[in-house]
Design a protein around this motif. Structure first.
Motif, short mmCIF file in Angstrom:
data_model
loop_
_atom_site.label_atom_id
_atom_site.label_comp_id
_atom_site.label_asym_id
_atom_site.label_seq_id
_atom_site.Cartn_x
_atom_site.Cartn_y
_atom_site.Cartn_z
N LYS A 34 -0.25 4.94 -1.70
CA LYS A 34 -1.25 3.79 -1.84
C LYS A 34 -0.70 3.07 -3.07
CE LYS A 34 -5.15 5.22 0.84
NZ LYS A 34 -6.86 5.77 0.79
N ALA A 35 -0.41 3.67 -4.10
CA ALA A 35 -0.21 2.95 -5.36
C ALA A 35 1.33 2.30 -5.07
CB ALA A 35 0.22 3.93 -6.16
N LEU A 36 2.33 2.75 -4.20
CA LEU A 36 3.38 2.13 -3.86
C LEU A 36 2.98 0.72 -3.05
CD1 LEU A 36 6.46 2.93 -4.65
CD2 LEU A 36 6.67 3.65 -2.24
N VAL A 37 2.15 0.74 -2.08
CA VAL A 37 1.64 -0.36 -1.51
C VAL A 37 1.45 -1.37 -2.22
CG1 VAL A 37 0.49 -1.34 0.56
CG2 VAL A 37 1.79 0.72 0.99
N ALA A 38 0.60 -0.97 -3.03
CA ALA A 38 -0.10 -1.92 -4.23
C ALA A 38 1.16 -2.67 -4.90
CB ALA A 38 -0.99 -1.31 -5.12
N ILE A 39 1.95 -1.97 -5.28
CA ILE A 39 3.22 -2.61 -6.08
C ILE A 39 4.02 -3.48 -5.23
CG2 ILE A 39 5.29 -2.02 -7.20
CD1 ILE A 39 2.78 -1.12 -8.71
N GLN A 40 3.96 -3.13 -3.88
CA GLN A 40 4.91 -4.21 -3.05
C GLN A 40 3.99 -5.33 -3.04
OE1 GLN A 40 6.41 -2.16 0.43
NE2 GLN A 40 5.86 -0.30 -0.25
N HIS A 41 2.60 -5.19 -2.90
CA HIS A 41 1.78 -6.35 -2.82
C HIS A 41 1.81 -7.18 -3.99
CE1 HIS A 41 -1.83 -8.71 -2.77
NE2 HIS A 41 -1.82 -8.47 -1.26
N GLY B 155 4.04 -5.25 10.17
CA GLY B 155 4.79 -6.43 9.45
C GLY B 155 6.33 -6.33 9.82
N ASN B 156 6.89 -7.36 9.12
CA ASN B 156 8.25 -7.36 9.19
C ASN B 156 8.94 -5.89 8.68
OD1 ASN B 156 11.01 -7.79 8.35
ND2 ASN B 156 10.76 -9.89 9.27
N ARG B 157 9.61 -5.07 9.28
CA ARG B 157 10.05 -3.94 8.72
C ARG B 157 11.19 -4.12 7.88
NH1 ARG B 157 14.30 -1.56 12.08
NH2 ARG B 157 14.62 -2.67 13.99
N TYR B 158 11.77 -5.19 8.16
CA TYR B 158 13.30 -5.27 7.19
C TYR B 158 12.68 -5.69 5.74
CZ TYR B 158 16.12 -4.83 11.34
OH TYR B 158 16.93 -4.35 12.47
N ALA B 159 11.75 -6.65 5.65
CA ALA B 159 11.30 -7.12 4.39
C ALA B 159 10.53 -5.88 3.82
CB ALA B 159 10.44 -8.32 4.72
N LYS B 160 9.76 -5.28 4.74
CA LYS B 160 9.02 -4.09 4.01
C LYS B 160 9.85 -3.13 3.55
CE LYS B 160 5.47 -2.96 6.05
NZ LYS B 160 4.43 -2.26 7.18
N ARG B 161 11.05 -3.12 4.22
CA ARG B 161 12.05 -1.76 3.72
C ARG B 161 12.58 -2.37 2.48
NH1 ARG B 161 17.49 -1.93 3.28
NH2 ARG B 161 18.52 0.20 3.34
N ALA B 162 13.04 -3.76 2.24
CA ALA B 162 13.44 -4.31 0.78
C ALA B 162 12.55 -3.98 -0.25
CB ALA B 162 14.03 -5.40 0.88
N LEU B 163 11.28 -4.32 -0.07
CA LEU B 163 10.16 -4.44 -1.11
C LEU B 163 10.06 -2.83 -1.30
CD1 LEU B 163 7.32 -6.91 0.23
CD2 LEU B 163 8.66 -6.93 -1.93
N GLY B 164 9.91 -1.82 -0.28
CA GLY B 164 9.72 -0.61 -0.49
C GLY B 164 10.73 0.18 -1.64
N ILE B 165 12.05 -0.11 -1.28
CA ILE B 165 13.11 0.00 -2.22
C ILE B 165 12.82 -0.30 -3.66
CG2 ILE B 165 15.69 0.20 -2.63
CD1 ILE B 165 16.04 0.29 0.42
N ALA B 166 12.65 -1.61 -3.78
CA ALA B 166 12.37 -2.22 -5.08
C ALA B 166 11.12 -1.71 -5.82
CB ALA B 166 12.18 -4.00 -4.96
N ALA B 167 10.00 -1.44 -4.97
CA ALA B 167 8.96 -0.97 -5.75
C ALA B 167 9.13 0.68 -6.12
CB ALA B 167 7.65 -0.82 -4.69
N ALA C 50 5.35 -0.75 -13.42
CA ALA C 50 5.46 0.54 -13.78
C ALA C 50 4.11 1.01 -14.46
CB ALA C 50 6.54 0.98 -14.62
N ALA C 51 3.44 0.33 -15.02
CA ALA C 51 2.13 0.72 -15.63
C ALA C 51 1.16 0.69 -14.71
CB ALA C 51 1.70 -0.36 -16.94
N ARG C 52 1.15 -0.43 -13.73
CA ARG C 52 0.22 -0.49 -12.66
C ARG C 52 0.42 0.70 -11.63
NH1 ARG C 52 -3.18 -3.52 -9.77
NH2 ARG C 52 -2.81 -3.81 -7.64
N PHE C 53 1.74 0.96 -11.35
CA PHE C 53 1.88 2.09 -10.49
C PHE C 53 1.05 3.59 -11.03
CE2 PHE C 53 4.42 5.62 -9.44
CZ PHE C 53 4.31 5.97 -7.87
N LYS C 54 1.51 3.88 -12.22
CA LYS C 54 0.99 4.95 -12.79
C LYS C 54 -0.69 4.90 -12.92
CE LYS C 54 4.95 5.45 -16.10
NZ LYS C 54 5.43 5.39 -17.34
#
Length: 411
Positions: A352-359, A314-326, A338-342
């Motif tokens: 996979k947990a980090l991608v789910a948080i981004q979603h 996908g859009n790597r710039y948007a994914k980068r911003a979401l990854g940092i925030a996640a 945080a509870a969902r990630f744990k």
């Protein structure tokens, strides 16, 4: 196959020219006509092309390009006729003899039968914001590289400052480096320049600042610090320009809505706003937005079985911003994300947990920008409230795994 466009054009763009195929659907005994011409990518030629396509009654022009060479054609042609930009992977032809001419003919054929899917091309104000935020991302990356080069230069001088301080460009470290440049060589004197909490590490700093710092190291450290300072000035200039553009386009409210998401700061909100925009009518559903960003899993079903696949590109710039925030949201002590990630990290792993948080974040962002409402945290105890019996069983399993025996008491 049904023809949905009687007169269409397929344009395959390269750096110097473009192959333009004009397809006119036949009717009755009249056969379908296909005309291919080569046009230069210079502005006068593109203007002439726009006039000829409009005069020929072309209803739709489909453009496929290498790199960003599509931009002049798209911007000029879209002023006179409907234009659609498509991804090369979406319009890939059959393997075999491939040429620019055959690509243009294939594009026109796909357009005639409605088999093309347009790429998202934002309006001009959003494109300007994209240029600014992407330039800022590049400056931050260059600043990080300069700090790494500075650290390597200090290692060459046997100065282990980075082993004691967390930020080599912080207040205390900067005072020490400036003193080194000004020919101060006494480690104790250099360590005494520490400020704040660094005062408790004077002994470690004294050992770390004992090295072999010569004139060459002095020149290189000065050079690196000057570069870092200049990049900081450039970042501040771009920040001011972004603020002007956001206020001029009345995107302040949208930016504040994004800032309300946990882990998403001002810079991250501006990066996302530049990529996805403030108008969510472009993306019909939050799932469509997640797929466009690249945080939604693909689908691979064969013979009745669904196979796991990686997330779509996908859009790597948007994914980068979401990854940092996640990552920031996952490290928080409380909150739904945080509870969902744990919860997911224990079962599916960190990535996979980090991608789910981004979603989850991009889904919330779609609803926020669509309704104009800020982020509402469901709370860190959401899963306990939503399924209390399941949470209780999980706690019992954890106690039994630790060696305890749990018995139910009646009454």
């Amino acid at each position: 196959m049904e023809v949905v466009c009687q007169r269409c054009a397929g344009i395959d763009v390269s750096k110097r020219d473009a192959k333009v195929c004009v397809r006119v659907q036949g009717r009755g005994t009249r056969r379908t006509s296909v005309t291919v011409r080569t046009w230069s990518s210079s502005m006068p030629q593109i203007l002439r092309l726009a006039e000829e396509l409009a005069a020929a009654g072309v209803e739709l022009a489909v453009i496929e390009s290498t790199s960003d060479y599509w931009r002049p054609f798209f911007y000029v042609l879209s002023e006179t006729i409907p234009v659609m930009l498509v991804k090369a992977s979406d319009v890939k032809g059959m393997p075999g003899r491939k040429s620019d001419v055959s690509d243009a003919e294939w594009l026109a054929d796909l357009a005639a039968h409605g088999l093309v899917r347009p790429s998202f091309v934002p309006p001009e104000p959003q494109r300007q914001l994209r240029d600014l935020t992407r330039a800022r991302v590049g400056l931050f990356a260059e600043r990080t590289r300069e700090l790494q080069r500075l650290e390597k230069g200090l290692e060459d001088a046997c100065i282990k400052l980075s082993a004691v301080v967390s930020d080599i460009n912080g207040v205390s470290a900067r005072l020490m480096l400036t003193a080194l440049i000004n020919a101060e060589r006494d480690p104790q004197t250099l360590a005494e320049l520490a400020r704040g909490r660094m005062r408790s590490k004077i002994e470690q700093l004294t050992e770390a600042l004992t090295g072999r710092f010569n004139d060459h190291h002095r020149f290189m450290v000065q050079f690196r610090l000057t570069r870092i300072d200049q990049i900081d000035v450039d970042i501040a200039t771009i920040d001011a320009r972004i603020d002007e553009l956001v206020e001029a386009q009345e995107w302040v409210v949208a930016r504040e809505l994004l800032v309300s998401v946990p882990g998403l700061g001002k810079h991250g909100a501006e990066d996302l706003l530049a990529e996805i925009g403030a108008d969510m009518s472009v993306f019909p559903t939050p799932q469509a937005l997640a797929a466009w960003v690249g945080v939604a899993p693909g689908s691979h079903e064969s013979a009745g079985h669904r196979h796991p696949v990686a997330v779509r590109p996908g859009n790597r710039y948007a994914k980068r911003a979401l990854g940092i925030a996640a990552k920031s949201a996952a490290r928080m002590r409380s909150g739904f994300l945080a509870a969902r990630f744990k919860r997911l990290c224990a079962r599916r792993g960190y990535n996979k947990a980090l991608v789910a948080i981004q979603h989850s974040m991009i889904t919330s962002i779609w609803h926020q920008l669509s309704t104009g409402r800020p982020y509402r945290d469901l709370g860190g105890d959401y899963y306990h409230r939503h399924a209390p019996q399941q949470a209780l069983r999980r706690k019992i399993k954890e106690l039994e795994a630790a060696g305890y025996r749990v018995e139910a008491i009646a009454g």
